[in-house]
Structure formats: C-alpha cells, structure tokens
Design a protein around this motif. Structure first.
Motif, PDB file in Angstrom:
ATOM      1  N   PRO A 140       9.764  -4.729   4.083  1.00 42.79           N
ATOM      2  CA  PRO A 140       8.766  -3.920   4.787  1.00 42.79           C
ATOM      3  C   PRO A 140       8.145  -2.834   3.907  1.00 42.79           C
ATOM      4  O   PRO A 140       6.937  -2.588   3.972  1.00 42.79           O
ATOM      5  CB  PRO A 140       9.542  -3.294   5.950  1.00 42.79           C
ATOM      6  CG  PRO A 140      10.715  -4.151   6.131  1.00 42.79           C
ATOM      7  CD  PRO A 140      11.039  -4.720   4.793  1.00 42.79           C
ATOM      8  N   LEU A 141       8.951  -2.206   3.061  1.00 39.91           N
ATOM      9  CA  LEU A 141       8.419  -1.184   2.165  1.00 39.91           C
ATOM     10  C   LEU A 141       7.475  -1.804   1.139  1.00 39.91           C
ATOM     11  O   LEU A 141       6.424  -1.240   0.832  1.00 39.91           O
ATOM     12  CB  LEU A 141       9.556  -0.442   1.471  1.00 39.91           C
ATOM     13  CG  LEU A 141       9.135   0.696   0.546  1.00 39.91           C
ATOM     14  CD1 LEU A 141       8.470   1.808   1.348  1.00 39.91           C
ATOM     15  CD2 LEU A 141      10.313   1.224  -0.205  1.00 39.91           C
ATOM     16  N   SER A 160       1.911  -2.498  -0.692  1.00 34.09           N
ATOM     17  CA  SER A 160       0.903  -3.420  -1.211  1.00 34.09           C
ATOM     18  C   SER A 160      -0.495  -3.053  -0.737  1.00 34.09           C
ATOM     19  O   SER A 160      -1.479  -3.495  -1.322  1.00 34.09           O
ATOM     20  CB  SER A 160       1.225  -4.859  -0.815  1.00 34.09           C
ATOM     21  OG  SER A 160       1.081  -5.027   0.584  1.00 34.09           O
ATOM     22  N   GLY A 161      -0.591  -2.223   0.292  1.00 36.26           N
ATOM     23  CA  GLY A 161      -1.896  -1.787   0.775  1.00 36.26           C
ATOM     24  C   GLY A 161      -2.441  -0.563   0.072  1.00 36.26           C
ATOM     25  O   GLY A 161      -3.559  -0.132   0.339  1.00 36.26           O
ATOM     26  N   ALA A 162      -1.684  -0.006  -0.855  1.00 39.11           N
ATOM     27  CA  ALA A 162      -2.145   1.173  -1.589  1.00 39.11           C
ATOM     28  C   ALA A 162      -3.274   0.786  -2.537  1.00 39.11           C
ATOM     29  O   ALA A 162      -3.340  -0.341  -3.022  1.00 39.11           O
ATOM     30  CB  ALA A 162      -0.996   1.789  -2.366  1.00 39.11           C
ATOM     31  N   LEU A 213       4.586  -0.737  -7.121  1.00 40.72           N
ATOM     32  CA  LEU A 213       5.901  -0.654  -6.485  1.00 40.72           C
ATOM     33  C   LEU A 213       6.096  -1.707  -5.388  1.00 40.72           C
ATOM     34  O   LEU A 213       7.205  -1.875  -4.897  1.00 40.72           O
ATOM     35  CB  LEU A 213       6.126   0.739  -5.904  1.00 40.72           C
ATOM     36  CG  LEU A 213       6.278   1.859  -6.932  1.00 40.72           C
ATOM     37  CD1 LEU A 213       6.396   3.193  -6.220  1.00 40.72           C
ATOM     38  CD2 LEU A 213       7.463   1.610  -7.820  1.00 40.72           C
ATOM     39  N   SER A 214       5.037  -2.399  -5.013  1.00 46.30           N
ATOM     40  CA  SER A 214       5.192  -3.448  -4.005  1.00 46.30           C
ATOM     41  C   SER A 214       6.002  -4.626  -4.546  1.00 46.30           C
ATOM     42  O   SER A 214       6.474  -5.454  -3.773  1.00 46.30           O
ATOM     43  CB  SER A 214       3.834  -3.925  -3.505  1.00 46.30           C
ATOM     44  OG  SER A 214       3.112  -4.541  -4.550  1.00 46.30           O
TER      45      SER A 214
END
Length: 81
Positions: free
Chosen positions: A38-39, A44-46, A53-54
């Motif tokens: 989930p993190l 991944s949307g950043a 970091l995704s």
C-alpha cells in the motif's frame, strides 16, 4: 485516516522484515512485502523524486526469494545421491 493506515502498515512491515532477516524466514519477508505494497502504491502517485521509493516493496520480495531458495524447499536444486 489513510495516512495512519499507511504508517501502521509501514511499521508492521519493518518489524516483520527485521524478524524475517534475523530468522531467515521467507514467510516473514513475504508478509513484509505485502505490508509495504500500500505504501508503494501511494508513493507511485508522487510527481517528484519520492516516486523512486515506490520500488521499496521489491527489497523484501527479493529477500523472500533468496531465503526460500536457501531453505531447500525449492525443486530447482538437484538432489545429491
């Protein structure tokens, strides 16, 4: 609320990963992978460097694969006679 769930998931993942490394348990490393998903999806949307970091969930997954093959449960090893 969602941020709290992500932080709890991250904390549980770290605990699971540390225990998995100490015990060389592929099951704990795999649970750490699932807890980090989930993190990783959230990051991944950043739209900046934080997007890198995704890929963080890949670390416990690689460790789980390594620990699985070291445990001798895989069928890829040839049996010695």
């Amino acid at each position: 609320m969602i941020i709290a769930v992500l932080w709890l998931s991250f904390a549980a993942s770290l605990i699971s990963l540390i225990a998995g490394i100490m015990n060389q348990s592929w099951k704990l490393a795999l649970s750490s992978f699932f807890l980090l998903l989930p993190l990783g999806y959230y990051l991944s949307g950043a739209e900046n460097v934080i997007r890198i970091l995704s890929a963080l969930p890949a670390v416990p997954l690689i460790l789980a694969v390594i620990f699985y093959f070291q445990s001798g449960k895989s069928n890829f090893r040839q049996k010695e006679k």
